[in-house]
Design a protein around this motif. Structure first.
Motif, PDB file in Angstrom:
ATOM      1  N   LYS A 168     -24.420  17.734  56.878  1.00 30.88           N
ATOM      2  CA  LYS A 168     -25.144  18.818  56.206  1.00 30.88           C
ATOM      3  C   LYS A 168     -26.556  18.441  55.763  1.00 30.88           C
ATOM      4  CE  LYS A 168     -21.502  21.497  56.247  1.00 30.88           C
ATOM      5  NZ  LYS A 168     -21.394  22.652  57.072  1.00 30.88           N
ATOM      6  N   GLY A 169     -26.861  17.144  55.760  1.00 36.24           N
ATOM      7  CA  GLY A 169     -28.197  16.721  55.344  1.00 36.24           C
ATOM      8  C   GLY A 169     -28.362  16.579  53.839  1.00 36.24           C
ATOM      9  N   LYS A 170     -27.290  16.771  53.073  1.00 36.24           N
ATOM     10  CA  LYS A 170     -27.347  16.613  51.616  1.00 36.24           C
ATOM     11  C   LYS A 170     -25.977  16.199  51.106  1.00 36.24           C
ATOM     12  CE  LYS A 170     -26.337  21.503  50.880  1.00 36.24           C
ATOM     13  NZ  LYS A 170     -26.738  22.756  50.312  1.00 36.24           N
ATOM     14  N   ARG A 171     -25.978  15.576  49.948  1.00 33.48           N
ATOM     15  CA  ARG A 171     -24.714  15.160  49.325  1.00 33.48           C
ATOM     16  C   ARG A 171     -23.921  16.366  48.859  1.00 33.48           C
ATOM     17  NH1 ARG A 171     -23.287  10.049  48.500  1.00 33.48           N
ATOM     18  NH2 ARG A 171     -24.893   8.470  48.647  1.00 33.48           N
ATOM     19  N   TYR A 172     -22.617  16.203  48.785  1.00 28.97           N
ATOM     20  CA  TYR A 172     -21.753  17.261  48.271  1.00 28.97           C
ATOM     21  C   TYR A 172     -21.962  17.349  46.772  1.00 28.97           C
ATOM     22  CZ  TYR A 172     -17.638  19.964  47.054  1.00 28.97           C
ATOM     23  OH  TYR A 172     -16.806  20.932  46.559  1.00 28.97           O
ATOM     24  N   GLY A 173     -22.276  18.538  46.274  1.00 26.99           N
ATOM     25  CA  GLY A 173     -22.566  18.712  44.853  1.00 26.99           C
ATOM     26  C   GLY A 173     -21.511  19.508  44.117  1.00 26.99           C
ATOM     27  N   GLY A 174     -20.463  19.906  44.803  1.00 22.19           N
ATOM     28  CA  GLY A 174     -19.416  20.711  44.179  1.00 22.19           C
ATOM     29  C   GLY A 174     -18.435  19.860  43.402  1.00 22.19           C
ATOM     30  N   GLU A 175     -17.399  20.504  42.940  1.00 26.36           N
ATOM     31  CA  GLU A 175     -16.370  19.842  42.158  1.00 26.36           C
ATOM     32  C   GLU A 175     -15.108  19.716  43.007  1.00 26.36           C
ATOM     33  OE1 GLU A 175     -14.294  20.550  37.814  1.00 26.36           O
ATOM     34  OE2 GLU A 175     -16.080  21.688  38.348  1.00 26.36           O
ATOM     35  N   LEU A 176     -14.449  18.584  42.915  1.00 24.23           N
ATOM     36  CA  LEU A 176     -13.173  18.389  43.594  1.00 24.23           C
ATOM     37  C   LEU A 176     -12.092  18.192  42.545  1.00 24.23           C
ATOM     38  CD1 LEU A 176     -14.152  15.999  46.517  1.00 24.23           C
ATOM     39  CD2 LEU A 176     -13.378  18.343  46.697  1.00 24.23           C
ATOM     40  N   LEU A 177     -11.022  18.943  42.674  1.00 18.45           N
ATOM     41  CA  LEU A 177      -9.909  18.859  41.726  1.00 18.45           C
ATOM     42  C   LEU A 177      -8.718  18.197  42.402  1.00 18.45           C
ATOM     43  CD1 LEU A 177     -10.159  22.484  40.342  1.00 18.45           C
ATOM     44  CD2 LEU A 177     -10.946  20.403  39.221  1.00 18.45           C
ATOM     45  N   PRO A 178      -7.827  17.589  41.605  1.00 18.75           N
ATOM     46  CA  PRO A 178      -6.607  17.031  42.201  1.00 18.75           C
ATOM     47  C   PRO A 178      -5.816  18.128  42.908  1.00 18.75           C
ATOM     48  CG  PRO A 178      -6.860  16.269  39.936  1.00 18.75           C
ATOM     49  CD  PRO A 178      -7.913  17.311  40.168  1.00 18.75           C
ATOM     50  N   PHE A 179      -5.232  17.797  44.037  1.00 21.00           N
ATOM     51  CA  PHE A 179      -4.469  18.769  44.809  1.00 21.00           C
ATOM     52  C   PHE A 179      -3.314  19.295  43.964  1.00 21.00           C
ATOM     53  CE2 PHE A 179      -1.276  20.225  47.793  1.00 21.00           C
ATOM     54  CZ  PHE A 179      -2.037  20.981  48.656  1.00 21.00           C
ATOM     55  N   GLY A 180      -3.142  20.609  43.969  1.00 23.39           N
ATOM     56  CA  GLY A 180      -2.058  21.235  43.226  1.00 23.39           C
ATOM     57  C   GLY A 180      -2.394  21.533  41.777  1.00 23.39           C
ATOM     58  N   SER A 181      -3.657  21.350  41.389  1.00 31.18           N
ATOM     59  CA  SER A 181      -4.057  21.639  40.008  1.00 31.18           C
ATOM     60  C   SER A 181      -4.172  23.140  39.798  1.00 31.18           C
ATOM     61  CB  SER A 181      -5.428  21.023  39.701  1.00 31.18           C
ATOM     62  OG  SER A 181      -5.376  19.637  39.794  1.00 31.18           O
ATOM     63  N   PRO A 182      -3.757  23.633  38.609  1.00 33.33           N
ATOM     64  CA  PRO A 182      -3.999  25.050  38.318  1.00 33.33           C
ATOM     65  C   PRO A 182      -5.497  25.282  38.134  1.00 33.33           C
ATOM     66  CG  PRO A 182      -2.685  24.000  36.579  1.00 33.33           C
ATOM     67  CD  PRO A 182      -3.046  22.950  37.565  1.00 33.33           C
TER      68      PRO A 182
END
Length: 193
Positions: A168-182
């Protein structure tokens, strides 16, 4: 011409137990990995070739690509189906020689990465749930996709970039949550009740 390698692995709950086949792909340049639980080996299910075609587009390759695998007939059928799905873009099928494990080494490492990341996230989820997640559950299919997505966004290579950044040409800036988190989210539009 960009090269994308393909191979199968088999995920199990425990040694000798039930398993599910997983189709793993890796783009040689961006190092982007994709993995999908499939009902069985081969190209008899239409969504497999469609998903592989979408995965190739995610890497940014819209023209000619080399689709590389070993000489297993089931995976060759999948790649032929992917080539047909990508038409009119050219897809060159390439196969490593019989017994040449080094010829497909980059995809073998991707298979190991997908297995390890999935195993770690599965153990974490099982610990939080207090019960075992069977590999034949729908949630496990999503866990496999999430595992490689996390690796693509967070694992930094020797060039100081992630696969996501190379793509993508840029770092990922979003949030990642543990799988299965509400997850709480706001519904767009007027809320009733």
């Amino acid at each position: 011409v960009p090269t994308i390698g393909y191979d199968y692995c088999f995920m199990r709950n425990n040694p000798g137990g039930d398993y599910v086949p997983v189709l793993v792909a890796k783009d040689k340049w961006t190092k982007l990995i994709s993995a999908h639980v499939v009902p069985f080996k081969g190209a008899d299910v239409e969504w497999i070739s469609q998903q592989c075609s979408r995965d190739i587009q995610k890497t940014g390759h819209h023209g000619s690509v080399i689709l590389r695998s070993d000489q297993e007939p089931a995976i060759i059928d999948v790649l032929k189906s992917v080539a047909k799905e990508r038409s009119p873009a050219e897809s060159i099928l390439e196969h490593s020689a019989v017994g040449d494990s080094a010829g497909n080494g980059f995809i073998e490492r991707a298979v190991r990465t997908a297995e390890e990341m999935t195993r770690v996230l599965k153990i974490d989820l099982e610990k939080r749930m207090g019960e075992q997640l069977p590999v034949d559950s729908v949630a496990f299919s999503w866990l496999v996709v999430h595992a490689v997505d996390c690796w693509n966004k967070l694992s930094v290579g020797i060039d100081g970039k992630t696969s996501f950044e190379r793509c993508k040409g840029k770092r990922y800036g979003g949030e990642l949550l543990p799988f299965g988190s509400p997850v709480m989210y706001r519904v767009a539009g007027k809320v009733q009740g």
